[in-house]
Design a protein around this motif. Structure first.
Motif, mmCIF file in Angstrom:
data_model
loop_
_atom_site.group_PDB
_atom_site.id
_atom_site.type_symbol
_atom_site.label_atom_id
_atom_site.label_comp_id
_atom_site.label_asym_id
_atom_site.label_seq_id
_atom_site.Cartn_x
_atom_site.Cartn_y
_atom_site.Cartn_z
ATOM 1 N N ALA A 123 16.118 7.743 22.198
ATOM 2 C CA ALA A 123 16.827 9.025 22.232
ATOM 3 C C ALA A 123 17.122 9.529 20.828
ATOM 4 C CB ALA A 123 18.137 8.880 23.022
ATOM 5 N N SER A 124 16.683 8.793 19.813
ATOM 6 C CA SER A 124 17.056 9.106 18.435
ATOM 7 C C SER A 124 15.945 9.828 17.684
ATOM 8 C CB SER A 124 17.418 7.811 17.693
ATOM 9 O OG SER A 124 17.616 8.073 16.318
ATOM 10 N N ALA A 125 16.241 11.039 17.264
ATOM 11 C CA ALA A 125 15.316 11.749 16.375
ATOM 12 C C ALA A 125 15.230 11.070 15.010
ATOM 13 C CB ALA A 125 15.740 13.209 16.237
ATOM 14 N N PRO A 126 16.350 10.629 14.415
ATOM 15 C CA PRO A 126 16.250 9.972 13.107
ATOM 16 C C PRO A 126 15.386 8.711 13.119
ATOM 17 C CG PRO A 126 18.491 10.720 13.467
ATOM 18 C CD PRO A 126 17.767 10.900 14.767
ATOM 19 N N ASN A 164 16.770 14.151 26.475
ATOM 20 C CA ASN A 164 15.733 14.684 25.597
ATOM 21 C C ASN A 164 15.191 13.563 24.706
ATOM 22 O OD1 ASN A 164 14.005 16.452 24.355
ATOM 23 N ND2 ASN A 164 15.574 17.442 23.096
ATOM 24 N N HIS A 165 13.930 13.258 24.850
ATOM 25 C CA HIS A 165 13.274 12.185 24.099
ATOM 26 C C HIS A 165 13.464 12.412 22.598
ATOM 27 C CE1 HIS A 165 10.334 9.273 22.852
ATOM 28 N NE2 HIS A 165 9.761 9.149 24.040
ATOM 29 N N GLY A 166 13.806 11.361 21.875
ATOM 30 C CA GLY A 166 13.985 11.479 20.437
ATOM 31 C C GLY A 166 12.722 11.908 19.715
ATOM 32 N N ALA A 171 9.850 16.022 16.662
ATOM 33 C CA ALA A 171 8.678 16.898 16.558
ATOM 34 C C ALA A 171 9.115 18.344 16.394
ATOM 35 C CB ALA A 171 7.797 16.739 17.794
ATOM 36 N N ALA A 172 10.138 18.745 17.153
ATOM 37 C CA ALA A 172 10.637 20.115 17.061
ATOM 38 C C ALA A 172 11.296 20.376 15.716
ATOM 39 C CB ALA A 172 11.621 20.381 18.194
ATOM 40 N N SER A 447 21.584 9.862 11.980
ATOM 41 C CA SER A 447 21.068 8.827 11.107
ATOM 42 C C SER A 447 20.796 7.585 11.949
ATOM 43 C CB SER A 447 22.075 8.499 9.980
ATOM 44 O OG SER A 447 23.287 8.028 10.534
ATOM 45 N N TRP A 448 19.956 6.723 11.399
ATOM 46 C CA TRP A 448 19.582 5.522 12.155
ATOM 47 C C TRP A 448 19.887 4.299 11.334
ATOM 48 C CZ3 TRP A 448 18.562 3.888 16.845
ATOM 49 C CH2 TRP A 448 17.998 2.622 17.013
ATOM 50 N N THR A 449 20.651 3.394 11.919
ATOM 51 C CA THR A 449 20.951 2.112 11.280
ATOM 52 C C THR A 449 20.500 1.008 12.209
ATOM 53 O OG1 THR A 449 22.895 3.061 10.189
ATOM 54 C CG2 THR A 449 22.738 0.649 10.311
ATOM 55 N N PRO A 450 19.530 0.222 11.800
ATOM 56 C CA PRO A 450 19.021 -0.847 12.656
ATOM 57 C C PRO A 450 20.132 -1.806 13.067
ATOM 58 C CG PRO A 450 17.587 -0.527 10.762
ATOM 59 C CD PRO A 450 18.809 0.271 10.509
#
Length: 450
Positions: A123-126, A164-166, A171-172, A447-450
């Motif tokens: 679900a994450s765009a980042p 909404n798929h990340g 892409a958008a 933002s994405w943090t593993p």
């Protein structure tokens, strides 16, 4: 090289109104005779993401000769396979074949696979951005726009709305950045200096879908009620018949059945009762040119971009758009609003004058007249100080309009100002994409943090 700034500073993703000016983006120089020249470019994440727009693209191609292409960031090799054991790259090859077959039913011949990795659902765009690589992926999309020079760029919903798929979101967002970056010679300059491409100013940028309600049937476009009153949503009814005799709803179902690996081979037949056939909806995100918001015809999106303008409009290639120094205002505050007037590259605009159309009670102070004629291919601006009345209601969004009168014609455009205290930075475009993009509940998706 980070180019995310292209998404945010162009804060007024303007809707346009009144007499349309030609939105054929800046005329191009002589090009090789075998160069692909598109009218519409759809930017997506996976094969099949364009499936819900094929009735629209097919109608436009058949009725108006509008040539469309599709950018697919991945080949969908990370998805499922409902009919075989193939997975990974072999599945991606199959899905590309399915996509080419499906879009061919709508007359779409040009498919651009960027070959970014398709990984598990997120679900994450980042996270999608991190795995795909921001600069390299954006550069690829910018290159396709500069090569094919589409007047209209379309994509999916960039907001992190539920479900909404990340990958779709990112892409958008890439598409939004590319819409602006492709016009900027400072963005990926090696494409200009080494590859011989030229910056290109596409006319309009839209996303699929519309937030609101509507009924089915031939009047679905006129009956749409947006949840956000300032949204400009266009509808194209799928019930029109193609040259082959089928409705475009039926053609689209046939195309969906081509995506067999995705389990769509048994897609239900399209309704035969016209009253039950739906519209495809598209929300305007940004535009450099005027258009008529009251136009609910199937070609409304094309007017002033792919199709000629109405009589009395501005010369081909004229642009009129607004920018503001911020969106969120409190009662009694002021904002600087700048009108940008760009002349066609082959014709000057004489005696240009801009006036604003404001919500009731709002005031504007500014010269109105642009200093001198606007030389061919150049841009000039005029700035106004717009003040909100002290007693204005809060938690509302408003439109600000701009009228341009020149010796060559007149155009009126309505710009979404998006002034609402419920939508905060950094998502200055959030009024058009949905305020969920700025809400605290979705802050973690930035933002994405593993």
């Amino acid at each position: 090289m980070r180019l995310k700034a292209f998404l945010l500073p162009t804060a007024l993703a303007l809707a346009l109104s009144g007499t349309p000016a030609v939105a054929l983006a800046a005329p191009s120089d002589a090009r090789p005779t075998d160069a692909v020249d598109l009218d519409v470019l759809f930017v997506s994440a996976h094969p099949d993401d364009e499936a819900g727009s094929l009735a629209t693209l097919g109608q436009w191609k058949e009725k108006h000769g509008a040539k469309a292409g599709v950018v697919t960031i991945t080949r969908g090799e990370g998805g499922g396979n409902a009919v075989g054991l193939e997975e990974g790259p072999p599945l991606g090859i199959i899905r590309e074949r399915e996509e080419r077959t499906a879009i061919g039913r709508a007359g779409v011949e040009n498919l651009y696979n960027l070959d970014r990795v398709d990984f598990w659902y997120t679900a994450s765009a980042p996270l999608s951005e991190q795995i795909w690589g921001h600069d390299d992926t954006l550069a690829q999309i910018v290159r396709v726009i500069r090569q094919t020079r589409p007047e209209i760029v379309m994509t999916m919903n960039p907001s992190p709305t539920p479900g909404n798929h990340g990958n779709h979101q990112q892409a958008a967002r890439f598409a939004a950045e590319a819409f602006h970056a492709a016009a900027d010679p400072k963005a990926f300059p090696e494409q200009v200096t080494r590859e011989g491409l030229k910056p290109f100013r596409a006319a309009k940028f839209l996303r699929t879908g519309g937030t609101g309600s509507s009924s089915t049937g031939p009047q679905c476009a006129t009956g749409f009620v947006p949840a956000v009153p300032t949204d400009q949503v266009f509808g194209i009814w799928e019930g029109a018949r193609s040259a082959g005799g089928k409705t475009w709803a039926e053609v689209e179902v046939d195309a969906r059945r081509d995506y067999v690996t995705q389990g769509w081979a048994n897609t239900a037949a399209a309704p035969t009762d016209p009253a039950k056939i739906r519209c495809d909806f598209y929300t305007l995100v940004d535009s450099r040119v005027p258009y008529d918001p009251a136009d609910t015809s199937p070609e409304a999106i094309l007017r002033g971009s792919v199709l000629p303008p109405a009589a009395g409009g501005l010369p081909r290639g004229t642009e009129l758009y607004l920018t503001a120094d911020r969106f969120d205002l409190a009662p009694g505050q002021s904002v600087e609003v700048t009108a940008h007037v760009r002349a066609p590259r082959n014709r000057a605009l004489t005696s240009p004058r801009v006036s604003l159309r404001l919500p009731r009670g709002w005031t504007a102070v500014g010269p109105g007249a642009v200093r001198g004629a606007v030389p061919a291919g150049k841009e000039r601006t005029v700035t106004f100080t717009v003040t909100v009345p002290a007693g204005a209601d809060t938690n509302e969004q408003h439109l600000v309009g701009a009228s341009l009168t020149t010796g060559q014609g007149t155009a009126v455009r309505t710009a979404r100002s998006g002034w609402s205290p419920t939508c905060a930075a950094p998502w200055s475009r959030c009024p058009r994409w949905g305020c969920s993009a700025a809400g605290p509940a979705t802050a973690a998706t930035r933002s994405w943090t593993p």
